[in-house]
Design a protein around this motif. Sequence first.
Motif, PDB file in Angstrom:
ATOM      1  N   LYS A   1     -17.395 -15.135  14.471  1.00 27.30           N
ATOM      2  CA  LYS A   1     -18.275 -14.400  15.377  1.00 27.30           C
ATOM      3  C   LYS A   1     -17.554 -13.273  16.123  1.00 27.30           C
ATOM      4  O   LYS A   1     -18.205 -12.395  16.680  1.00 27.30           O
ATOM      5  CB  LYS A   1     -18.889 -15.359  16.401  1.00 27.30           C
ATOM      6  N   ALA A   2     -16.231 -13.330  16.135  1.00 23.00           N
ATOM      7  CA  ALA A   2     -15.461 -12.359  16.925  1.00 23.00           C
ATOM      8  C   ALA A   2     -15.451 -10.995  16.251  1.00 23.00           C
ATOM      9  O   ALA A   2     -15.341 -10.894  15.024  1.00 23.00           O
ATOM     10  CB  ALA A   2     -14.039 -12.867  17.111  1.00 23.00           C
ATOM     11  N   ARG A   3     -15.572  -9.950  17.060  1.00 23.77           N
ATOM     12  CA  ARG A   3     -15.449  -8.592  16.548  1.00 23.77           C
ATOM     13  C   ARG A   3     -14.107  -8.045  17.024  1.00 23.77           C
ATOM     14  O   ARG A   3     -13.987  -7.498  18.120  1.00 23.77           O
ATOM     15  CB  ARG A   3     -16.608  -7.730  17.038  1.00 23.77           C
ATOM     16  N   ILE A   4     -13.099  -8.221  16.177  1.00 22.42           N
ATOM     17  CA  ILE A   4     -11.729  -7.866  16.516  1.00 22.42           C
ATOM     18  C   ILE A   4     -11.227  -6.848  15.503  1.00 22.42           C
ATOM     19  O   ILE A   4     -11.563  -6.927  14.314  1.00 22.42           O
ATOM     20  CB  ILE A   4     -10.824  -9.120  16.522  1.00 22.42           C
ATOM     21  N   ASP A   5     -10.451  -5.882  15.963  1.00 25.31           N
ATOM     22  CA  ASP A   5      -9.879  -4.854  15.094  1.00 25.31           C
ATOM     23  C   ASP A   5      -9.321  -5.501  13.830  1.00 25.31           C
ATOM     24  O   ASP A   5      -8.502  -6.422  13.897  1.00 25.31           O
ATOM     25  CB  ASP A   5      -8.763  -4.126  15.854  1.00 25.31           C
ATOM     26  N   PRO A   6      -9.752  -5.047  12.650  1.00 22.42           N
ATOM     27  CA  PRO A   6      -9.334  -5.693  11.407  1.00 22.42           C
ATOM     28  C   PRO A   6      -7.848  -5.583  11.109  1.00 22.42           C
ATOM     29  O   PRO A   6      -7.330  -6.306  10.232  1.00 22.42           O
ATOM     30  CB  PRO A   6     -10.166  -4.971  10.332  1.00 22.42           C
ATOM     31  N   ARG A   7      -7.144  -4.724  11.839  1.00 17.45           N
ATOM     32  CA  ARG A   7      -5.699  -4.618  11.639  1.00 17.45           C
ATOM     33  C   ARG A   7      -4.955  -5.814  12.229  1.00 17.45           C
ATOM     34  O   ARG A   7      -3.779  -6.040  11.906  1.00 17.45           O
ATOM     35  CB  ARG A   7      -5.169  -3.329  12.271  1.00 17.45           C
ATOM     36  N   ALA A   8      -5.601  -6.572  13.095  1.00 21.63           N
ATOM     37  CA  ALA A   8      -4.955  -7.706  13.757  1.00 21.63           C
ATOM     38  C   ALA A   8      -5.048  -8.967  12.903  1.00 21.63           C
ATOM     39  O   ALA A   8      -5.957  -9.113  12.079  1.00 21.63           O
ATOM     40  CB  ALA A   8      -5.609  -7.960  15.118  1.00 21.63           C
ATOM     41  N   GLU A   9      -4.104  -9.869  13.117  1.00 22.34           N
ATOM     42  CA  GLU A   9      -4.181 -11.213  12.547  1.00 22.34           C
ATOM     43  C   GLU A   9      -5.028 -12.048  13.505  1.00 22.34           C
ATOM     44  O   GLU A   9      -4.645 -12.265  14.654  1.00 22.34           O
ATOM     45  CB  GLU A   9      -2.784 -11.824  12.422  1.00 22.34           C
ATOM     46  N   VAL A  10      -6.166 -12.500  13.044  1.00 20.02           N
ATOM     47  CA  VAL A  10      -7.078 -13.259  13.897  1.00 20.02           C
ATOM     48  C   VAL A  10      -6.864 -14.749  13.650  1.00 20.02           C
ATOM     49  O   VAL A  10      -6.868 -15.206  12.505  1.00 20.02           O
ATOM     50  CB  VAL A  10      -8.540 -12.876  13.612  1.00 20.02           C
ATOM     51  N   VAL A  11      -6.655 -15.504  14.730  1.00 16.72           N
ATOM     52  CA  VAL A  11      -6.426 -16.941  14.606  1.00 16.72           C
ATOM     53  C   VAL A  11      -7.406 -17.690  15.500  1.00 16.72           C
ATOM     54  O   VAL A  11      -7.788 -17.220  16.573  1.00 16.72           O
ATOM     55  CB  VAL A  11      -4.980 -17.337  14.979  1.00 16.72           C
ATOM     56  N   ALA A  12      -7.809 -18.866  15.040  1.00 14.54           N
ATOM     57  CA  ALA A  12      -8.706 -19.724  15.813  1.00 14.54           C
ATOM     58  C   ALA A  12      -7.868 -20.700  16.620  1.00 14.54           C
ATOM     59  O   ALA A  12      -6.836 -21.198  16.162  1.00 14.54           O
ATOM     60  CB  ALA A  12      -9.643 -20.487  14.885  1.00 14.54           C
ATOM     61  N   GLY A  13      -8.311 -20.986  17.820  1.00  8.63           N
ATOM     62  CA  GLY A  13      -7.602 -21.947  18.643  1.00  8.63           C
ATOM     63  C   GLY A  13      -8.296 -22.136  19.972  1.00  8.63           C
ATOM     64  O   GLY A  13      -9.130 -21.324  20.374  1.00  8.63           O
ATOM     65  N   ASP A  14      -7.947 -23.212  20.649  1.00  9.50           N
ATOM     66  CA  ASP A  14      -8.518 -23.553  21.945  1.00  9.50           C
ATOM     67  C   ASP A  14      -7.361 -23.893  22.870  1.00  9.50           C
ATOM     68  O   ASP A  14      -6.600 -24.841  22.616  1.00  9.50           O
ATOM     69  CB  ASP A  14      -9.459 -24.753  21.792  1.00  9.50           C
ATOM     70  N   LEU A  15      -7.205 -23.108  23.937  1.00  3.27           N
ATOM     71  CA  LEU A  15      -6.088 -23.330  24.851  1.00  3.27           C
ATOM     72  C   LEU A  15      -6.198 -24.653  25.579  1.00  3.27           C
ATOM     73  O   LEU A  15      -5.207 -25.133  26.143  1.00  3.27           O
ATOM     74  CB  LEU A  15      -6.006 -22.182  25.861  1.00  3.27           C
ATOM     75  N   GLY A  16      -7.387 -25.242  25.581  1.00  2.00           N
ATOM     76  CA  GLY A  16      -7.543 -26.550  26.187  1.00  2.00           C
ATOM     77  C   GLY A  16      -7.012 -27.671  25.321  1.00  2.00           C
ATOM     78  O   GLY A  16      -6.914 -28.817  25.769  1.00  2.00           O
ATOM     79  N   VAL A  17      -6.673 -27.363  24.081  1.00  2.40           N
ATOM     80  CA  VAL A  17      -6.123 -28.357  23.150  1.00  2.40           C
ATOM     81  C   VAL A  17      -4.636 -28.064  23.001  1.00  2.40           C
ATOM     82  O   VAL A  17      -4.239 -27.157  22.255  1.00  2.40           O
ATOM     83  CB  VAL A  17      -6.840 -28.302  21.783  1.00  2.40           C
ATOM     84  N   THR A  18      -3.805 -28.788  23.715  1.00  2.00           N
ATOM     85  CA  THR A  18      -2.368 -28.471  23.736  1.00  2.00           C
ATOM     86  C   THR A  18      -1.728 -28.582  22.356  1.00  2.00           C
ATOM     87  O   THR A  18      -0.719 -27.913  22.092  1.00  2.00           O
ATOM     88  CB  THR A  18      -1.630 -29.393  24.727  1.00  2.00           C
ATOM     89  N   GLU A  19      -2.327 -29.399  21.487  1.00  2.00           N
ATOM     90  CA  GLU A  19      -1.774 -29.530  20.142  1.00  2.00           C
ATOM     91  C   GLU A  19      -1.865 -28.226  19.359  1.00  2.00           C
ATOM     92  O   GLU A  19      -1.140 -28.026  18.370  1.00  2.00           O
ATOM     93  CB  GLU A  19      -2.488 -30.652  19.381  1.00  2.00           C
ATOM     94  N   ASP A  20      -2.766 -27.321  19.752  1.00  2.52           N
ATOM     95  CA  ASP A  20      -2.902 -26.024  19.071  1.00  2.52           C
ATOM     96  C   ASP A  20      -1.766 -25.064  19.415  1.00  2.52           C
ATOM     97  O   ASP A  20      -1.486 -24.130  18.649  1.00  2.52           O
ATOM     98  CB  ASP A  20      -4.223 -25.347  19.475  1.00  2.52           C
ATOM     99  N   LEU A  21      -1.125 -25.255  20.556  1.00  4.11           N
ATOM    100  CA  LEU A  21      -0.242 -24.223  21.088  1.00  4.11           C
ATOM    101  C   LEU A  21       0.981 -23.928  20.215  1.00  4.11           C
ATOM    102  O   LEU A  21       1.308 -22.744  20.005  1.00  4.11           O
ATOM    103  CB  LEU A  21       0.189 -24.583  22.511  1.00  4.11           C
TER     104      LEU A  21
END
Length: 283
Positions: free
Chosen positions: A35-55
């Motif tokens: 759903k995110a509209r982010i500049d296609p030149r960037a590496e887009v990653v999914a994550g949730d800062l509330g889930v410390t295991e993602d960090l």
Amino acid sequence: MILVLGATGKVGRALVPALLDAGAGVRALTRDPAKARIDPRAEVVAGDLGVTEDLPRLVDGVDKVFVLTSGHGRSGAAQEAAVAAAAASAGVTHLVKLSTTGVHFGQQDPITAGHAEAEQAIRDAGPAWTILQPGTFMDNRFAWRRSIITDNAVYVPEGDPSSALVHTRDIAAVAALTLTTSGHEGQTYQLTGGEALTTEEQVAILSEAIGRPLKFVEEPEPEARERMLGFGWPQSAVDGVFDLKRESADNESIVFDTVQRLLDRPALTFADWAREYAKNFSA
């Protein structure tokens, strides 16, 4: 590689392309890449800062991190402390945190206190750090959109203070500078626009930009609270806004020249912002 937290937010959406234009590699964090509209030149990653295991996964291979969370008060501070710790463990060399001028002025409201706690966690984590302390965002005036469209009116709480509003693109430009050039380590920068405007002056500027008259209406606090609750805001958020307003009333009009000094150009004005977004205030 620079990890940008809050990549789809008010500052992040301007920061990502600014960093890419400066030649930096960018890893942009979002909860939902589809759903995110982010500049296609960037590496887009999914994550949730509330889930410390993602960090650890998010900071792996990263040199610098732009630290911004959606949490407020203690929850935001806890998330940012966890990010700082994970970044330090991964060998990140520089953390740039988005905070608030309220910390500079020693305000004690919950929003500011959370940022102060997070600032300390960033400073204590180990990597070099830079703290950005912006004042009130011009984008906050999007809160007026509904009443402008329906009533051609802006409703504000009585006694709303003058404010040296700052454009989020100026914040992003300063953030990009601190992340891509040296000499900003250990610095804390207060960021505002170049002039303080009363709320009535802001309404007049916006009225001129959208091409129709707007009524300026001051409301007693109980009525203003009811209006915010009617927007679907939780009670805690409404309380936080009024706590912040009381604490910042004497400070909002203070102008800092940091944007002009660092970017070597004048700060963007509220008139610039109003012309840019005038179409957003039409049905």
